[in-house]
Scaffold this active site. Sequence first.
Site, PDB file in Angstrom:
ATOM      1  N   HIS A 122       7.036  73.412 -21.930  1.00  0.00           N
ATOM      2  CA  HIS A 122       6.447  74.170 -20.821  1.00  0.00           C
ATOM      3  C   HIS A 122       7.521  74.294 -19.735  1.00  0.00           C
ATOM      4  O   HIS A 122       8.376  73.402 -19.602  1.00  0.00           O
ATOM      5  CB  HIS A 122       5.252  73.369 -20.309  1.00  0.00           C
ATOM      6  CG  HIS A 122       4.399  74.054 -19.285  1.00  0.00           C
ATOM      7  ND1 HIS A 122       4.735  74.106 -17.952  1.00  0.00           N
ATOM      8  CD2 HIS A 122       3.216  74.692 -19.395  1.00  0.00           C
ATOM      9  CE1 HIS A 122       3.798  74.742 -17.282  1.00  0.00           C
ATOM     10  NE2 HIS A 122       2.859  75.115 -18.138  1.00  0.00           N
ATOM     11  N   ASP A 199       5.809  64.523 -22.118  1.00  0.00           N
ATOM     12  CA  ASP A 199       4.865  65.363 -21.385  1.00  0.00           C
ATOM     13  C   ASP A 199       3.539  65.307 -22.145  1.00  0.00           C
ATOM     14  O   ASP A 199       3.410  65.883 -23.226  1.00  0.00           O
ATOM     15  CB  ASP A 199       5.419  66.795 -21.309  1.00  0.00           C
ATOM     16  CG  ASP A 199       4.415  67.773 -20.691  1.00  0.00           C
ATOM     17  OD1 ASP A 199       3.248  67.385 -20.487  1.00  0.00           O
ATOM     18  OD2 ASP A 199       4.808  68.928 -20.437  1.00  0.00           O
ATOM     19  N   GLN A 202      -0.919  68.017 -22.774  1.00  0.00           N
ATOM     20  CA  GLN A 202      -1.790  68.568 -23.823  1.00  0.00           C
ATOM     21  C   GLN A 202      -2.176  67.541 -24.887  1.00  0.00           C
ATOM     22  O   GLN A 202      -2.841  67.890 -25.858  1.00  0.00           O
ATOM     23  CB  GLN A 202      -1.111  69.773 -24.499  1.00  0.00           C
ATOM     24  CG  GLN A 202      -0.841  70.949 -23.587  1.00  0.00           C
ATOM     25  CD  GLN A 202      -2.108  71.658 -23.110  1.00  0.00           C
ATOM     26  OE1 GLN A 202      -3.198  71.474 -23.673  1.00  0.00           O
ATOM     27  NE2 GLN A 202      -1.980  72.469 -22.080  1.00  0.00           N
ATOM     28  N   LYS A 225      -6.807  68.810 -16.795  1.00  0.00           N
ATOM     29  CA  LYS A 225      -6.870  69.189 -18.212  1.00  0.00           C
ATOM     30  C   LYS A 225      -7.704  68.188 -19.017  1.00  0.00           C
ATOM     31  O   LYS A 225      -7.894  68.344 -20.207  1.00  0.00           O
ATOM     32  CB  LYS A 225      -5.460  69.296 -18.797  1.00  0.00           C
ATOM     33  CG  LYS A 225      -4.669  70.478 -18.218  1.00  0.00           C
ATOM     34  CD  LYS A 225      -3.323  70.605 -18.887  1.00  0.00           C
ATOM     35  CE  LYS A 225      -2.354  71.441 -18.085  1.00  0.00           C
ATOM     36  NZ  LYS A 225      -2.564  72.876 -18.257  1.00  0.00           N
ATOM     37  N   CYS A 363       3.755  80.016 -19.927  1.00  0.00           N
ATOM     38  CA  CYS A 363       4.786  79.206 -19.249  1.00  0.00           C
ATOM     39  C   CYS A 363       5.740  78.571 -20.241  1.00  0.00           C
ATOM     40  O   CYS A 363       6.135  77.401 -20.080  1.00  0.00           O
ATOM     41  CB  CYS A 363       4.156  78.119 -18.372  1.00  0.00           C
ATOM     42  SG  CYS A 363       3.228  78.782 -17.018  1.00  0.00           S
TER      43      CYS A 363
HETATM   44  N1  PMP Z   1       3.114  70.640 -19.655  1.00  0.00           N
HETATM   45  C1  PMP Z   1       2.307  71.206 -20.538  1.00  0.00           C
HETATM   46  C2  PMP Z   1       2.532  70.984 -22.008  1.00  0.00           C
HETATM   47  C3  PMP Z   1       1.250  72.003 -20.088  1.00  0.00           C
HETATM   48  O1  PMP Z   1       0.440  72.589 -20.969  1.00  0.00           O
HETATM   49  C4  PMP Z   1       1.061  72.192 -18.707  1.00  0.00           C
HETATM   50  C5  PMP Z   1      -0.053  73.069 -18.162  1.00  0.00           C
HETATM   51  N2  PMP Z   1      -0.254  74.262 -18.843  1.00  0.00           N
HETATM   52  C6  PMP Z   1       1.933  71.566 -17.824  1.00  0.00           C
HETATM   53  C7  PMP Z   1       2.950  70.794 -18.332  1.00  0.00           C
HETATM   54  C8  PMP Z   1       1.817  71.702 -16.339  1.00  0.00           C
HETATM   55  O2  PMP Z   1       0.658  71.087 -15.886  1.00  0.00           O
HETATM   56  P1  PMP Z   1       0.176  71.269 -14.367  1.00  0.00           P
HETATM   57  O3  PMP Z   1       0.183  72.744 -14.105  1.00  0.00           O
HETATM   58  O4  PMP Z   1      -1.189  70.678 -14.367  1.00  0.00           O
HETATM   59  O5  PMP Z   1       1.137  70.544 -13.520  1.00  0.00           O
END
Ligand code: PMP
Length: 404
Positions: A122, A199, A202, A225, A363
Amino acid sequence: MYDINKVREDFPILQREIYGKPLVYLDNGATTQKPRQVVEAMVDEYYNVNANVHRGVHFLSQQATDLHEASRETVRRFIHARSTSEILFTRGTTESINLLAFTFGEAFVRQGDEILVSTMEHHSNIVPWQMMCERKGATLKVIPMTDNGELQMEAYEELLTERTRLVCCTHVSNVLGTINPVADIIRIAHQHGVPVLIDGAQSVPHMPVDVQVLDCDFFAFSGHKIYGPTGVGVLYGKESWLEKLPPYQGGGEMIKTVKFEKTTYNELPYKFEAGTPDYVATHGLAVALDYVTALGMENIFAHEQQLTLYAMQQMQQIEGMRIFGPADHHDAVISFLVGNIHHLDMGTLLDRLGIAVRTGHHCAEPLMHRLGIEGTVRASFALYNTTDEVDALVAGIRRVQKMF
Ligand code: PMP
């Protein structure tokens, strides 16, 4: 297993109709819906407890502090950290990674050093490292992946050099649903003396996570999430590492004593938590973690795996269907394209049927470049989704296909 109909009653939004159709919410990878228990706990705190934490001698302040610190303990237990000193509250995964990129960069990264990330990260696990590399004169290196969406482990091992300072890798891809072999990634990095950030944005909502078994050095995730509130997240770090990192932001709470000549910093975890924390959100997060714990993370994983497998089987029967990511070790995320139908058109028309999916690059632009596409349609499942909803998605895709 749990009673899904009963569970759905905990999520009032699932009763909504969109354009006169029952809502089919399949955008859980972006954010999950909140159970009453979470919202009510937060309302109750605002109505009956609210006071700033840590600094008050009065009753309410102590009660709010107790709730906030009990939430830290709930997070610790949930991810099986050794100590609450290792649980830092942040605004979310993004802030957790930025905190680490800044502090780790200051302490350990020099000109010519290397940081490893994977192809499927991401943006929030790419850009903070790029910014840090630019500041420090370091280089960002990328672990390649197969066309199937799996990391190439041999190439990974070859990328680890004596200049590698940190490996940053997602546990589960938010686009491909790939469940990465993070235990192997960590073990191999450690053989080279390199620490690892996972990270977990997910993964934590979908499967049991034990940071001590994984042996990761850092682990980040977001509250929103995993059925918790927005604006709160976690950075786990092994105490031995956190002790060596300088503070991130300066301000109240992160200090021991302040003099104009010199300030000394607070102990862990407070050294990294400047200013008033979102103590209502941390409480909401703890209630969300208690909620999923009561259902059982193994049960949630099994339910979502069943749903994902069923969805993949049904979707593969659609002519022109392209599903991205591996068929096995696939988490509750399905990215797809159908024939020449643009992802935006598919998403917009599904929306008219009450089906909420996400479209675009999610993203993860570098991943899109690797796949040679602009974007996908993404359906992502949660503990409350049903096979009826999968059927609605499949029927919806077929209906959109007929229109083209
Ligand atoms: N890492 C991953 C794998 C994600 O899916 C996301 C959110 N789509 C993020 C980081 C960022 O999370 P946040 O916007 O809650 O900071």
